[in-house]
Design a protein around this motif. Structure first.
Motif, short mmCIF file in Angstrom:
data_model
loop_
_atom_site.label_atom_id
_atom_site.label_comp_id
_atom_site.label_asym_id
_atom_site.label_seq_id
_atom_site.Cartn_x
_atom_site.Cartn_y
_atom_site.Cartn_z
N THR A 129 -7.31 -1.68 -6.06
CA THR A 129 -8.68 -1.17 -6.04
C THR A 129 -8.82 -0.10 -4.95
O THR A 129 -9.46 0.94 -5.16
N GLY A 130 -8.21 -0.35 -3.80
CA GLY A 130 -8.23 0.64 -2.73
C GLY A 130 -7.52 1.93 -3.09
O GLY A 130 -7.81 2.99 -2.53
N ARG A 189 -6.94 -6.10 -4.39
CA ARG A 189 -7.54 -5.34 -3.29
C ARG A 189 -6.73 -4.07 -3.02
O ARG A 189 -7.30 -2.99 -2.80
N THR A 190 -5.39 -4.18 -3.05
CA THR A 190 -4.54 -3.02 -2.83
C THR A 190 -4.77 -1.96 -3.90
O THR A 190 -4.94 -0.77 -3.61
N THR A 232 0.83 -1.21 0.00
CA THR A 232 0.00 0.00 0.00
C THR A 232 0.86 1.25 0.00
O THR A 232 0.61 2.21 -0.76
N THR A 265 -5.67 -11.84 -5.43
CA THR A 265 -6.69 -11.06 -4.73
C THR A 265 -6.08 -9.99 -3.82
O THR A 265 -6.68 -8.92 -3.65
#
Length: 311
Positions: A290-291, A287-288, A256, A283
């Protein structure tokens, strides 16, 4: 024309052949709006040491089709191919693919083939030769405006960022890259030669190759790419080219933080649209990203014969 009558040439490329491959790829990209060959095959066109096989179908004064087979992994091989728009629907793609499959069968290798953009023509060719999708690579993107402000993610205590130093950091980076991508069939196999080829590219900028260190040891990186010679009348595009975290640093939320630092750097150099590639089944990475505001744009697929199937 019957594809069995098409002459597929297997030989090292000359400099003129390499230029012809570039012309062929540009012609296909102009029509399809997606690059038919990824960066690695283009960098290896004239690399005599690379574990590659080149297949060509010649036209009267140029190439009608080209395929490159990467034989660097034990027991497997990966291919990318392109057919000139004017030569399509004449069996050129089928001839190249079947020739590659036969060569790898003779070597006892399982061949997979990339289809960039997952175009209908590529799916049709795969179906005719008995291939099915075995892997997806997502291309994700997001707009990046000055109004976004700087990202807020911070580094874990004891971790700092600095720029890559060509020649000094090569060995340490290659080691971390190999560990971070130990299960990745392409990224994890990068060599000193591969790194040097990228450092020599016009787009390379050491200031956009960010290294994360903890107690003097490299634990992660965010390598950014801003292609040279972009059109002046289009948004400036940059890429999170490679982002990796050493397994020893898992749990520090470095992914992140490095993503945020990469976006900050790309904003500093005037990038307006950011792209990246990630595995469709990763995934954690999805997820990282997309965030961080990324969404899926397109999908590349890798196809192979179903498990247990032979020619």
């Amino acid at each position: 024309m019957d594809h069995s009558e098409i002459d597929v040439e297997t030989s090292p490329l000359t400099a003129a052949d390499a230029q012809a491959v570039h012309r062929l790829a540009r012609a296909a990209e102009h029509v399809d709006q997606v690059a038919p060959l990824s960066e690695q095959p283009l960098l290896r066109l004239l690399d005599a040491e690379a574990p590659t096989t080149h297949l060509m179908v010649r036209a009267a004064d140029d190439l009608a089709g080209y395929a490159q087979v990467d034989r660097g992994a034990p027991g497997t091989a990966s291919a990318e191919l392109v057919v000139h728009p004017f030569a399509r629907h004449h069996g050129v793609g089928t001839a190249l693919l079947e020739h590659a499959l036969e060569l790898m069968d003779d070597e006892g290798r399982v061949l997979s083939v990339w289809a960039h953009g997952d175009l209908p023509a590529a799916r049709s060719l795969a179906a005719r030769t008995g291939l099915v999708v075995v892997r997806e690579l997502w291309k994700m993107h997001r707009e990046l405006g000055a109004a976004d402000g700087r990202a807020s993610a911070s580094l874990a205590p004891g971790v700092s960022l600095r720029a890559f130093r060509p020649g000094e950091d090569d060995a340490a980076w290659l080691a971390v890259n190999a560990r971070a991508f130990a299960t990745h069939p392409e990224q994890g196999r990068l060599t000193q030669t591969d790194l040097a080829a990228r450092v020599a590219e016009p787009w390379f900028d050491a200031g956009s190759f960010l290294l994360a260190e903890r107690d003097g040891e490299l634990v992660g990186f965010c390598w950014l790419k801003v292609p040279a010679d972009q059109p002046q009348d289009a948004p400036r595009v940059g890429e999170i080219y490679a982002l990796g975290v050493d397994p020893s640093a898992q749990g520090l939320r470095l992914g992140t933080a490095l993503t945020a630092a990469g976006l900050d750097r790309l904003r500093e150099v005037g990038v307006e649209v950011v792209e990246l590639y990630t595995e469709g089944d990763n995934t954690v990475a999805i997820r990282t990203y997309t965030g961080a505001g990324f969404t899926r744009a397109t999908v590349d697929v890798q196809m192979a014969r179903p498990s247990g199937t032979t020619a």
